[in-house]
Write a protein that holds these residues in place. Structure first.
Motif, PDB file in Angstrom:
ATOM      1  N   VAL A  17     -16.818  28.168  44.774  1.00 56.93           N
ATOM      2  CA  VAL A  17     -16.284  27.912  46.118  1.00 56.93           C
ATOM      3  C   VAL A  17     -16.453  26.437  46.474  1.00 56.93           C
ATOM      4  CG1 VAL A  17     -16.610  28.363  48.592  1.00 56.93           C
ATOM      5  CG2 VAL A  17     -16.631  30.265  46.968  1.00 56.93           C
ATOM      6  N   LEU A  18     -17.627  25.899  46.204  1.00 57.21           N
ATOM      7  CA  LEU A  18     -17.919  24.511  46.558  1.00 57.21           C
ATOM      8  C   LEU A  18     -17.068  23.533  45.747  1.00 57.21           C
ATOM      9  CD1 LEU A  18     -21.778  24.902  46.874  1.00 57.21           C
ATOM     10  CD2 LEU A  18     -20.229  24.255  48.734  1.00 57.21           C
ATOM     11  N   VAL A  19     -16.825  23.840  44.478  1.00 60.18           N
ATOM     12  CA  VAL A  19     -15.934  22.992  43.674  1.00 60.18           C
ATOM     13  C   VAL A  19     -14.523  23.026  44.246  1.00 60.18           C
ATOM     14  CG1 VAL A  19     -14.851  22.672  41.409  1.00 60.18           C
ATOM     15  CG2 VAL A  19     -17.281  23.215  41.552  1.00 60.18           C
ATOM     16  N   GLN A  20     -14.061  24.225  44.606  1.00 61.93           N
ATOM     17  CA  GLN A  20     -12.733  24.365  45.199  1.00 61.93           C
ATOM     18  C   GLN A  20     -12.621  23.594  46.511  1.00 61.93           C
ATOM     19  OE1 GLN A  20     -12.072  28.607  45.493  1.00 61.93           O
ATOM     20  NE2 GLN A  20     -12.475  28.902  43.319  1.00 61.93           N
ATOM     21  N   ASN A  21     -13.752  23.433  47.190  1.00 61.72           N
ATOM     22  CA  ASN A  21     -13.766  22.671  48.443  1.00 61.72           C
ATOM     23  C   ASN A  21     -13.847  21.160  48.208  1.00 61.72           C
ATOM     24  OD1 ASN A  21     -13.660  25.098  49.751  1.00 61.72           O
ATOM     25  ND2 ASN A  21     -15.668  24.976  50.700  1.00 61.72           N
ATOM     26  N   GLY A  22     -13.843  20.747  46.947  1.00 57.28           N
ATOM     27  CA  GLY A  22     -13.777  19.326  46.628  1.00 57.28           C
ATOM     28  C   GLY A  22     -15.094  18.644  46.362  1.00 57.28           C
ATOM     29  N   HIS A  23     -16.179  19.407  46.158  1.00 60.75           N
ATOM     30  CA  HIS A  23     -17.494  18.809  45.964  1.00 60.75           C
ATOM     31  C   HIS A  23     -17.864  18.707  44.482  1.00 60.75           C
ATOM     32  CE1 HIS A  23     -17.882  19.029  50.249  1.00 60.75           C
ATOM     33  NE2 HIS A  23     -17.756  20.343  50.246  1.00 60.75           N
ATOM     34  N   LEU A  30     -19.955  28.282  30.193  1.00 61.98           N
ATOM     35  CA  LEU A  30     -19.366  27.816  31.452  1.00 61.98           C
ATOM     36  C   LEU A  30     -18.642  26.485  31.268  1.00 61.98           C
ATOM     37  CD1 LEU A  30     -22.280  28.837  33.809  1.00 61.98           C
ATOM     38  CD2 LEU A  30     -19.882  29.424  34.224  1.00 61.98           C
ATOM     39  N   ASN A  31     -19.209  25.597  30.480  1.00 67.21           N
ATOM     40  CA  ASN A  31     -18.616  24.271  30.290  1.00 67.21           C
ATOM     41  C   ASN A  31     -17.418  24.275  29.354  1.00 67.21           C
ATOM     42  OD1 ASN A  31     -20.362  22.819  31.996  1.00 67.21           O
ATOM     43  ND2 ASN A  31     -21.913  22.635  30.385  1.00 67.21           N
ATOM     44  N   GLU A  32     -17.456  25.131  28.330  1.00 63.32           N
ATOM     45  CA  GLU A  32     -16.397  25.098  27.318  1.00 63.32           C
ATOM     46  C   GLU A  32     -15.308  26.144  27.551  1.00 63.32           C
ATOM     47  OE1 GLU A  32     -18.250  25.361  23.504  1.00 63.32           O
ATOM     48  OE2 GLU A  32     -19.401  23.495  23.775  1.00 63.32           O
ATOM     49  N   LEU A  33     -15.725  27.370  27.933  1.00 58.28           N
ATOM     50  CA  LEU A  33     -14.756  28.448  28.141  1.00 58.28           C
ATOM     51  C   LEU A  33     -14.464  28.673  29.622  1.00 58.28           C
ATOM     52  CD1 LEU A  33     -16.150  31.010  25.523  1.00 58.28           C
ATOM     53  CD2 LEU A  33     -14.330  29.319  25.217  1.00 58.28           C
ATOM     54  N   TYR A  45     -13.760  29.903  35.918  1.00 54.62           N
ATOM     55  CA  TYR A  45     -14.343  28.932  36.838  1.00 54.62           C
ATOM     56  C   TYR A  45     -13.568  27.615  36.793  1.00 54.62           C
ATOM     57  CZ  TYR A  45     -18.250  32.139  37.239  1.00 54.62           C
ATOM     58  OH  TYR A  45     -19.017  33.256  37.498  1.00 54.62           O
ATOM     59  N   PRO A  46     -13.605  26.842  37.878  1.00 54.95           N
ATOM     60  CA  PRO A  46     -12.931  25.531  37.876  1.00 54.95           C
ATOM     61  C   PRO A  46     -13.467  24.638  36.765  1.00 54.95           C
ATOM     62  CG  PRO A  46     -13.670  26.133  40.098  1.00 54.95           C
ATOM     63  CD  PRO A  46     -14.279  27.124  39.165  1.00 54.95           C
ATOM     64  N   HIS A  47     -12.599  23.885  36.113  1.00 54.71           N
ATOM     65  CA  HIS A  47     -13.005  22.998  35.025  1.00 54.71           C
ATOM     66  C   HIS A  47     -13.945  21.894  35.511  1.00 54.71           C
ATOM     67  CE1 HIS A  47      -9.684  24.096  31.915  1.00 54.71           C
ATOM     68  NE2 HIS A  47     -10.086  25.147  32.600  1.00 54.71           N
ATOM     69  N   ALA A  48     -13.907  21.587  36.807  1.00 54.23           N
ATOM     70  CA  ALA A  48     -14.747  20.511  37.343  1.00 54.23           C
ATOM     71  C   ALA A  48     -16.197  20.933  37.568  1.00 54.23           C
ATOM     72  CB  ALA A  48     -14.150  20.004  38.660  1.00 54.23           C
ATOM     73  N   LEU A  49     -16.497  22.223  37.394  1.00 47.81           N
ATOM     74  CA  LEU A  49     -17.872  22.692  37.565  1.00 47.81           C
ATOM     75  C   LEU A  49     -18.722  22.246  36.376  1.00 47.81           C
ATOM     76  CD1 LEU A  49     -20.005  24.477  39.011  1.00 47.81           C
ATOM     77  CD2 LEU A  49     -19.139  26.408  37.680  1.00 47.81           C
ATOM     78  N   HIS A  50     -19.892  21.649  36.671  1.00 48.81           N
ATOM     79  CA  HIS A  50     -20.810  21.208  35.618  1.00 48.81           C
ATOM     80  C   HIS A  50     -21.954  22.221  35.500  1.00 48.81           C
ATOM     81  CE1 HIS A  50     -18.878  17.254  35.936  1.00 48.81           C
ATOM     82  NE2 HIS A  50     -19.040  17.353  37.248  1.00 48.81           N
TER      83      HIS A  50
END
Length: 338
Positions: free
Chosen positions: A20-26, A41-44, A56-61
């Motif tokens: 949710v937070l990634v989708q909100n631009g954080h 999480l990082n690769e798939l 999950y969004p690709h921008a999530l670390h």
């Protein structure tokens, strides 16, 4: 404005809040103890053990490095199970002391009480992370299954803090078209409602497992809310909090949904499975089991009558027969409702 946020705990709820937070631009860093989970999480961009088929969004670390996740984070969100809160908070404090960065806002979205001490999660965090190393403490709670937030179903929850500005900051970071956050200054009531409703959810699941219908479930939830409120008020909560999102709202969703681990555990108990087998089958923490013991002990200390909680305690910890406990509840002396 883009904010760095650390989410500690990559289970279903933690990982979806991170999404949710990634989708909100954080900028979001999701910490897990498990290297394979971070790699997945990082690769798939999946987390199959907890959120099957969700991407999950690709921008999530994702990371197993706690220091990396919390370094320069403006907000640190704890979503690990209650028994792990203190140990993880101590690790966070070690990093904050070493780096001497700006004080982050500390938020938790876990539900329960610490075994032995009966402390609420915000009290554990208050003890463990001194005020010099944080800007505030907020509890995030309400009727919210991760599976439905993942589908972007409409979800409304509460951000509670003794500092209204801290709650408002969390509100602003999380709000979007499907995820709405209200603020509340009754931190005690919000945390106790979140913890105690899991006990009643065990009972609701047990009724289903025994074959009882909607009348019984409605009665359990209503009278369960009454005794939750009694104990909460005795411990310093405001009574109106228990008819809000973190009270009756969370109670409804947890007592009626197959997504609820506590409901599923109760359902298995009602079907005759022993507690040890239920815990083993679940594979995840069933907060209501430990919380029931804490609530039972607190009720004894505060001299608060909690017959439903006592009955569930007898089943869980004294191996009492569920049907007999229900009969005893129904045969109690007649009383006025209010």
């Amino acid at each position: 404005m883009k904010t760095k946020i650390a989410v500690l705990g990559a289970g279903s709820w933690g990982s979806i809040l991170a999404s949710v937070l990634v989708q909100n631009g954080h900028e979001v860093w999701l910490w897990t103890r498990h290297r394979e989970q971070a790699q997945e999480l990082n690769e798939l961009h999946t987390n199959q053990r907890y959120m099957k088929d969700y991407h999950y969004p690709h921008a999530l670390h994702a990371t197993t490095n706690l220091a990396q996740s919390v370094h320069n984070a403006a907000l640190i969100l704890f979503t690990v199970p209650t028994p792990a809160i203190r140990a993880v908070a101590q690790q966070v404090l070690t990093h904050l002391k070493q780096t001497k960065v700006a004080r982050p806002l500390i938020v938790h979205a876990s539900k329960g009480l610490e075994q032995g001490t009966h402390l609420r999660i915000s009290e554990i965090l208050h003890q463990t992370i001194p005020a010099d190393f944080r800007s505030g403490i907020v509890a995030l709670s309400g009727p919210s299954h991760a599976e439905e937030v993942a589908r972007q179903d409409l979800t409304l929850i509460t951000a509670a803090s003794n500092q209204v500005t801290a709650a408002q900051q969390v509100q602003q970071l999380f709000m979007n078209d499907y995820f709405r956050v209200y603020t509340n200054t009754d931190l005690i009531g919000v945390e106790l409602g979140a913890a105690f409703k899991n006990i009643i959810a065990l009972g609701a699941g047990a009724l289903h497992g025994l074959g009882y219908g909607d009348n019984a479930k409605a009665a359990l939830m209503t009278r369960g809310l009454a005794e939750i409120t009694r104990l909460g008020v005795a411990l310093g909560a405001k009574p109106l909090t228990f008819i809000g999102l973190s009270g009756v709202g969370d109670l409804i969703v947890t007592c009626t949904s197959i997504h609820s681990r506590n409901w599923r555990a109760g359902n298995q108990l009602g079907q005759g499975q022993p507690l040890a087998a239920v815990v083993a089958n679940m594979g995840m923490v069933i907060e209501g089991v430990k919380t029931c013991q804490a609530a039972y002990e607190l009720a004894q200390q505060q001299q608060v009558e909690m017959p439903i909680t006592e009955a569930i305690y007898h089943v869980l910890y004294e191996k009492a027969d569920i049907k007999q406990e229900i009969k005893l509840l129904m045969r109690r002396e007649g009383k006025a409702e209010l």
